[in-house]
Write an enzyme that holds these catalytic residues in place. Structure first.
Site, PDB file in Angstrom:
ATOM      1  N   GLU A 111       0.830  -1.213   0.000  1.00  0.00           N
ATOM      2  CA  GLU A 111       0.000   0.000   0.000  1.00  0.00           C
ATOM      3  C   GLU A 111       0.860   1.257   0.000  1.00  0.00           C
ATOM      4  O   GLU A 111       0.529   2.243  -0.644  1.00  0.00           O
ATOM      5  CB  GLU A 111      -0.941   0.008   1.218  1.00  0.00           C
ATOM      6  CG  GLU A 111      -2.159  -0.884   1.066  1.00  0.00           C
ATOM      7  CD  GLU A 111      -2.903  -0.649  -0.257  1.00  0.00           C
ATOM      8  OE1 GLU A 111      -3.102   0.525  -0.628  1.00  0.00           O
ATOM      9  OE2 GLU A 111      -3.260  -1.646  -0.923  1.00  0.00           O
ATOM     10  N   SER A 139      19.721  -7.918  -8.380  1.00  0.00           N
ATOM     11  CA  SER A 139      18.599  -7.969  -9.330  1.00  0.00           C
ATOM     12  C   SER A 139      18.775  -8.906 -10.523  1.00  0.00           C
ATOM     13  O   SER A 139      17.837  -9.592 -10.894  1.00  0.00           O
ATOM     14  CB  SER A 139      18.273  -6.561  -9.832  1.00  0.00           C
ATOM     15  OG  SER A 139      17.554  -5.872  -8.856  1.00  0.00           O
ATOM     16  N   HIS A 171       3.544  -9.758  -9.871  1.00  0.00           N
ATOM     17  CA  HIS A 171       4.987 -10.006  -9.805  1.00  0.00           C
ATOM     18  C   HIS A 171       5.663  -8.951  -8.934  1.00  0.00           C
ATOM     19  O   HIS A 171       6.450  -9.255  -8.048  1.00  0.00           O
ATOM     20  CB  HIS A 171       5.598  -9.980 -11.211  1.00  0.00           C
ATOM     21  CG  HIS A 171       7.087  -9.854 -11.212  1.00  0.00           C
ATOM     22  ND1 HIS A 171       7.905 -10.883 -10.827  1.00  0.00           N
ATOM     23  CD2 HIS A 171       7.899  -8.806 -11.510  1.00  0.00           C
ATOM     24  CE1 HIS A 171       9.174 -10.481 -10.899  1.00  0.00           C
ATOM     25  NE2 HIS A 171       9.194  -9.233 -11.305  1.00  0.00           N
ATOM     26  N   SER A 172       5.359  -7.706  -9.209  1.00  0.00           N
ATOM     27  CA  SER A 172       5.888  -6.600  -8.407  1.00  0.00           C
ATOM     28  C   SER A 172       4.903  -5.451  -8.572  1.00  0.00           C
ATOM     29  O   SER A 172       3.889  -5.580  -9.253  1.00  0.00           O
ATOM     30  CB  SER A 172       7.266  -6.172  -8.913  1.00  0.00           C
ATOM     31  OG  SER A 172       7.136  -5.493 -10.159  1.00  0.00           O
TER      32      SER A 172
END
Lengths: 447, 359
Positions: free
Chosen positions: A107, A193, A322-323
């Site tokens: 959020e 990453s 996913h993100s």
């Protein structure tokens, strides 16, 4: 390719030579049964006299090992790990706390407070079940969706938040995107990453541990999508040939961002690849925290005892996007997601188990949900209030020691700030005070 | 990979060696040592000195290395310290990076730097950045080494210089030795360094003997990373080079000396961090600058030197524009005559010197 094959042959011939003076290659002593069995150095098998291709599904249908059914009943008592109540409560509380933290940080990204986030919804069982089965000093190489492993090892909410906010308390000094946690004390290598690079690195670390004879293991997490990278092939192959104490833990959650498993591979998932590399392999129900625990415990034990790699494919489902850069409604149905969220969730399964044992009830659930949410909110609010890292950290850690050009740049920045610091919001940074006059009329000036 | 496999079959062992160069005499205790033996000594000494050091790569163990740099080391140190790997640059580079993260000090041999392209994500995104991105908690002490630059008769994919590629990236140190002393001292310093270091050797120099001083023969000898060396002093023009072209510069300097032109020859030794101060001091003295390198011109080592001179105090000392002598801006041709003309030659350096001196 022919060149490579020739080269390999030359390698073989040379390798046979040292320490075998006087024993000529190709003598009857070296090859006792020329007629009966193939003697090729790359395989041991029988001759076949019928033309037949091997079916790709020859090892299909690898079963999914489970301990509990979807209602939390133990299926086979002999497989029940009989974990004590305190440990089961710790598993449950870690899974639910992770879930609560995910909701709040997701959020906060939507509100623009942090730049990015990745939730762990639906995969909590794989994190916590595997983390509980490891020794606390076993080295973890994660992909990026393994926050539960670090949380299980006691990484405090404050530091999770500090990393996502990149504030002055972030041990990573605000240098990475959110969710790229790392903690040396908890043996959790900083998340990187680029996909799947952790796989060969984990094997290298396992090799180092083997050399040190440290009775430790490495666990390497990755998704079924990452397993398509060349790094995965290299990592599996090296782990087998170097005989390393490593557990490869594949979270097969159904999607690589938007790519479903049906487009990711054509074989029987990731576990089916194990035998091809010479890896001990198993497929487990990743939403069954006890199945994950049992498989990881045994794989870890044998990896260390026998110096050999293990592959665990934990079947699960990525309930979240996913993100925060993804909207999964574009490629999968709400019904599909709802099924996993409502009918086959690792958290509700463990709750059913606990309720069946009389260890948990509705009241405790309500109380814990409330208190855990409060803990997360407190950490969240504190993180938001913390200053940003000192600008001096712009220059540190590029090298172990600061080279002269960076020292000069740092000194130049310092001089600049001494003269013009008043034009910058210095009060937002760690150990910085606004100098004398304030450029902003609404800011109370200090010093 | 097919091309890479083909080169691996060739494995030139000494067949490409250039003729021995005339070298200045030095102290009587000096001996002649080839670059190959100097590298071998450095590895041997560091393996002996620090149990954490190990060598891995293709054919480095039983076969003694494709270019025989690791000759005898597998016999001496065994499988635990000298490791033959399957053919996967991406794989064994990742293994090396992980081992460094876990506390070992790997020396990762690329059979040639051309093959390092298959592993560049591990070198740049993992080795070079992890210390920074982990806020200093995960140092990656590792040496990537192997032959770099133009070879002979192996065409475009096996003849190129990676100094500019790796020199571009913060987090890496990049060294490029010329002589045997450079090779030994820089390799030892690289292995002892706590950062990832890329060491760009030159295949055509491996078999070349150089004088090695008594001091350099010692086990304690290291060449500091980040310091250039003035190989020949002069007053009229500064020649800056790294790796094999340093020898070309010295040849050009001795020819030009007969015409009364005194060249100062700087052997850069390290590409990153670059010792620009030594170049500046020399330019302030000679007022003329020529850079020489085997790599391509655009964004090359010479470009960087020229830019740094422009930006710094030495610019006001220049009496003429600096000149870059570089490899030709084309993929390396296979034909010998074209290949020869794509690599800086002594005549090109002499031409550039005369151009900048306007003689």
């Amino acid at each position: 390719m022919a060149a490579l094959a020739l080269r390999a042959l030359r390698g073989r011939l040379l390798r046979a030579a040292p320490g075998r003076a006087g024993r000529g290659l190709g003598t009857a002593r070296d090859f006792p049964s020329l007629e009966e069995k193939p003697q090729f150095p790359g395989a041991s098998a029988e001759f076949a006299d019928r033309l037949e291709f091997i079916q790709p599904n020859v090892i299909s249908g690898i079963p999914v090992y489970r301990v509990m059914d979807r209602q939390g009943h133990i299926v086979s008592p002999s497989e029940d790990p009989q974990l004590p109540k305190e440990l089961v409560l710790k598993l449950y509380k870690t899974m639910t706390l992770l879930n609560t933290m995910d909701r709040i940080l997701y959020e906060s990204q939507r509100q623009g407070r942090i730049s990015f986030y990745m939730t762990n919804y639906g995969e909590e069982g794989t994190h916590v079940g595997s983390a509980a089965a490891l020794d606390d000093t076993d080295l973890v190489f994660g992909q990026y969706r393994e926050a539960g492993v670090l949380m299980y090892r006691g990484y405090p909410l404050d530091l999770f938040m500090a990393q996502c906010y990149g504030n002055a308390s972030d041990p990573g000094r605000g240098r990475q995107m959110p969710v790229h946690y790392g903690c040396r004390e908890r043996h959790f290598v900083t998340i990187s990453s680029p996909l799947a690079t952790q796989i060969p690195q984990a094997v290298g670390a396992a090799y180092a541990i083997k050399r040190a004879d440290a009775s430790r293991a490495v666990i390497c997490y990755f998704g079924e999508g990452a397993a398509s990278e060349g790094d995965a092939h290299a990592g599996f192959n090296f782990a087998a040939t170097l005989e390393c104490p490593i557990v490869f833990f594949c979270r097969n959650n159904g999607y690589a961002i938007s790519t479903p498993t049906s487009e990711q591979y054509r074989g029987d998932g990731i576990a089916a690849r194990g035998p091809g590399y010479g890896l001990m392999s198993i497929r487990v129900d990743g939403n069954d925290v006890f199945a994950v625990y049992n498989a990881t415990k045994e794989a870890r034990r044998r990896a260390v005892a026998e110096n050999q790699p293990f592959l665990i494919e934990a079947m699960t489902y990525r309930i979240g996007h996913h993100s925060t850069s993804d909207d999964s409604s574009a490629y999968r149905s709400v019904d599909e997601v709802n099924y996993w969220d409502k009918q086959d969730h690792p958290i509700s399964r463990l709750r059913h188990y606990m309720q069946g044992r009389g260890w948990w009830d509705e009241e405790q659930e309500k109380g814990w949900r409330k208190s855990s949410r409060k803990k997360v909110m407190e950490a969240f609010e504190q993180a938001e209030r913390k200053p940003k890292p000192n600008p001096q950290h712009l220059f540190s850690d590029v090298y172990r020691e600061m080279p002269p050009n960076l020292r000069r740049q740092r000194a130049a920045l310092e001089r600049h700030l001494q003269h013009y610091g008043e034009h910058y919001p210095m009060e937002l940074y760690e150990n910085r005070r606004r100098r004398s006059r304030s450029a902003h009329p609404n800011t109370t000036s200090t010093s | 990979m097919a091309a890479a496999g083909a080169l691996r079959l060739l494995v030139p062992r000494g067949r490409l060696l250039p003729p021995r160069r005339g070298l200045r005499l030095s102290a009587p205790a000096a001996i002649q040592v080839t670059v190959r033996d100097a590298l071998n000594q450095a590895l041997d000494e560091e393996l002996e000195r620090d149990e954490r050091v190990f060598l891995l790569g293709e054919e480095v163990a039983q076969y003694d290395g494709a270019y025989k740099i690791s000759r005898g080391l597998w016999k001496k140190y065994g499988d635990k310290r000298i490791i033959d790997t399957p053919i996967s640059e991406m794989g064994f580079t990742g293994i090396a990076v992980g081992a460094a993260m876990a506390g070992l000090r790997p020396v990762c041999e690329f059979m040639t730097f051309n093959f390092s392209m298959q592993a560049i994500d591990q070198v740049i995104n993992s080795a070079a950045k992890t210390c920074y991105m982990s806020a200093g908690t995960i140092p990656v002490p590792i040496v990537f080494r192997g032959p770099n630059g133009a070879s002979a008769g192996v065409a475009a994919q096996h003849s190129q210089c990676f100094a500019a590629w790796y020199g571009h990236c913060p987090g890496l140190k990049v060294v490029s030795p010329w002589s045997s002393e450079d090779a030994k001292g820089l390799l030892k310093a690289s292995i002892r360094d706590d950062n990832p270091v890329v060491m760009l050797e030159n295949e055509l120099l491996y078999g070349v003997p150089f004088e090695m001083s008594e001091q350099a023969q010692s086990k304690d000898f290291v060449v500091p990373i980040g310091k250039a060396k003035i190989e020949r002093e002069g007053t009229h023009v500064t020649l800056v080079a790294h790796s094999r072209p340093v020898g070309h510069c010295l040849e050009a300097a001795s020819i030009l000396a007969k015409e009364g032109v005194e060249c100062e020859v700087i052997n850069l030794r390290t590409i990153r961090p670059m010792d620009i101060e030594t170049v500046e001091a020399s330019v302030a003295k000679t007022n003329h600058l020529v850079t020489v390198e085997g790599g391509w011109p655009q964004f090359g080592v010479g470009s960087e030197i020229c830019a740094r001179i422009m930006e710094g105090p030495a610019f006001n000392y220049l009496d003429a524009p600096a000149v870059r002598v570089t490899g030709a801006d084309v993929p390396m041709p296979y034909a010998k005559i074209l290949e020869d003309n794509c690599i800086p030659q002594v005549k090109d350096i002499i031409f550039a010197v005369k151009k900048t001196l306007n003689i």
